[in-house]
Scaffold this motif. Structure first.
Motif, PDB file in Angstrom:
ATOM      1  N   UNK A 201      29.282  30.716  34.205  1.00 33.39           N
ATOM      2  CA  UNK A 201      29.967  29.618  34.891  1.00 33.39           C
ATOM      3  C   UNK A 201      30.120  29.849  36.391  1.00 33.39           C
ATOM      4  N   UNK A 202      30.261  31.116  36.800  1.00 32.12           N
ATOM      5  CA  UNK A 202      30.314  31.372  38.234  1.00 32.12           C
ATOM      6  C   UNK A 202      29.905  32.811  38.537  1.00 32.12           C
ATOM      7  N   UNK A 203      29.452  33.019  39.761  1.00 37.83           N
ATOM      8  CA  UNK A 203      29.052  34.355  40.209  1.00 37.83           C
ATOM      9  C   UNK A 203      29.629  34.567  41.607  1.00 37.83           C
ATOM     10  N   UNK A 204      29.869  35.839  41.995  1.00 37.12           N
ATOM     11  CA  UNK A 204      30.469  36.057  43.299  1.00 37.12           C
ATOM     12  C   UNK A 204      29.567  35.644  44.460  1.00 37.12           C
ATOM     13  N   UNK A 205      28.259  35.800  44.271  1.00 38.14           N
ATOM     14  CA  UNK A 205      27.349  35.548  45.390  1.00 38.14           C
ATOM     15  C   UNK A 205      26.112  34.761  44.911  1.00 38.14           C
ATOM     16  N   UNK A 206      26.238  33.433  44.797  1.00 35.10           N
ATOM     17  CA  UNK A 206      25.114  32.638  44.286  1.00 35.10           C
ATOM     18  C   UNK A 206      23.835  32.815  45.111  1.00 35.10           C
TER      19      UNK A 206
END
Ligand code: ADP
Ligand code: MG
Length: 399
Positions: A201-206
């Motif tokens: 759902x999310x990552x620190x550094x797309x």
């Protein structure tokens, strides 16, 4: 098609021989005549023993008769081919037990398996050429006329191609599962302990993750290859943890691992540019939707990347197929089936919608081709679902 291994341990050595005889006979007969089964099985007990085995195998739906057949004969079912492949894997000590199903697609079943040491692995069973219920009319004509459209041929070919590329990519150091074994329409490979990008759902550094996906794609291109289905289901995201020697803190790197190769093509393919653009766009669209990330620079562009094929010491791997004995005709048949499948999916998406109907489709005495392929695509089901795993963040105690 459900893989049901319960009957496996009840089969006798003679049953296995008769099953193998039906497989052997299938190479030249759509429906293998009983005398041929007898001949190929080479059983000392003669025809009464063979008919006893035939009856056991038919009851367990490993072989089946066809409606309106003009002579007494049997064909191998999906289940029969599954059993033969599992039997081979088990004899070679690659599989000891079969666990749960990790995923089911229109073209494959993915099972968790273990070897005799208890190590978990993945068994991929290819199911290409399974006929969609709603498109059965057009398909039926195509398959009846064309032996190269048969599910057994196509699924076996898909597995062979996938195994060949998996091995070549693994040797070249590309992050892919480790190939372990191959039999008929199945492959055994290492279990990658990483969720598909789809579930994140999310990552620190797309931006960094995007860059690593493109870099991996360009590495394949330098080897002369286009993945052809480079999407959020076929890229697994592994978390590699390391300790920074200067600060002593743990650092997490997200490493993409690529899977699913039956549709892979050469950078020289006539439609290479179209597939290249489609793959790159797929990643871009996903990153924009999921992570609201848009790359600042356009590209990469096929025409530029084409110039890098085979450069920088990259071994060309697009001849892998020929090297593994897959002829041009076979590659063409497989490609046609994969394209047809893609088109069907586009034209008739509801035929690929999930359903709860998981009935076994290999009933005896039935030409049940109408039913085959009717079942759920739970991978599609997953597409509807929300991402559930958040990875790549350090926990507060670590930072
Ligand atoms: P299909 O051809 O049906 O798309 P894939 O090879 O893409 O089959 O596998 C379907 C799903 O199964 C993947 O999206 C992934 O979640 C899981 N999977 C497949 N292979 C592995 C593996 N080696 N390790 C872990 N998960 C896997
Ligand atoms: Mg896939």
């Amino acid at each position: 098609m459900k893989l049901d291994t319960r009957a496996m341990r009840h089969l006798t050595a003679e049953d296995w021989k008769v099953l193998a005889a039906v497989e052997q006979g299938s190479k030249n007969h759509e429906l293998v005549p009983v005398p041929i089964i007898e001949r190929f099985s080479r059983l000392k007990g003669g025809s009464s023993l063979v008919s006893k085995c035939i009856s056991t195998l038919a009851k367990t739906s490993l072989i089946a008769k066809m409606k309106e057949a003009k002579y007494d004969g049997y064909r191998l079912t999906y289940g029969g081919l599954d059993y033969l492949a599992l039997h081979t894997h088990s004899q070679k000590k690659h599989i000891y037990s079969v666990g749960t199903r990790v995923g089911v697609g229109k073209e494959s079943d993915i099972m968790l398996v273990a070897d005799h040491t208890g190590a978990q692995q993945i068994l991929k069973i290819h199911r290409l050429g399974r006929i969609s219920f709603r498109t059965v009319k057009t398909n039926r004509d195509y398959l009846k006329k064309n032996a190269s459209g048969s599910w057994m041929y196509l699924s076996t070919l898909a597995a062979r191609k996938e195994y060949a590329f998996l091995s070549a990519l693994h040797s070249a150091g590309i992050p892919v599962p480790t190939p372990i074994a191959h039999s008929r329409h199945t492959i055994v490979m290492s279990l990658v302990d990483a969720p598909p990008l789809r579930q994140i759902s999310s990552v620190p550094d797309p931006a960094a993750l995007y860059a690593s996906l493109i870099e991996l794609y360009l590495r394949l291109a330098k080897h002369g290859l286009i993945h052809g289905d480079y999407n959020e289901f076929n890229i697994l995201i592994r978390e590699d943890v390391s300790t920074n020697p200067e600060t002593g803190t743990e650092e997490i790197t997200l490493v993409p691992v690529v899977i699913d190769f039956p549709q892979m093509i050469s950078m020289e393919h006539v439609n290479a540019e179209m597939y290249f653009d489609r793959d790159i766009n797929c990643v871009k669209i996903f990153f924009e939707r999921r992570f609201h990330f848009k790359p600042t620079t356009p590209g990469p562009f096929y025409k530029d990347v084409k110039k890098t094929v085979g450069r920088d010491g990259f071994e060309r791997l697009d001849a892998t197929l020929e090297a593994s004995g897959i002829t041009k005709k076979m590659a063409k048949d497989l490609e046609a089936a994969i394209r047809q499948h893609e088109e069907e999916k586009l034209q008739n998406p509801e035929a690929f919608e999930p359903s709860d109907d998981e009935e076994d489709d290999d009933d005896e005495d039935e030409d049940e081709e109408d039913k085959e392929g009717e079942e759920a695509n739970t991978a599609e089901k997953e597409k509807e679902g929300q991402p559930s795993i958040v990875i790549g963040f350090q926990s507060p105690s670590e930072s």
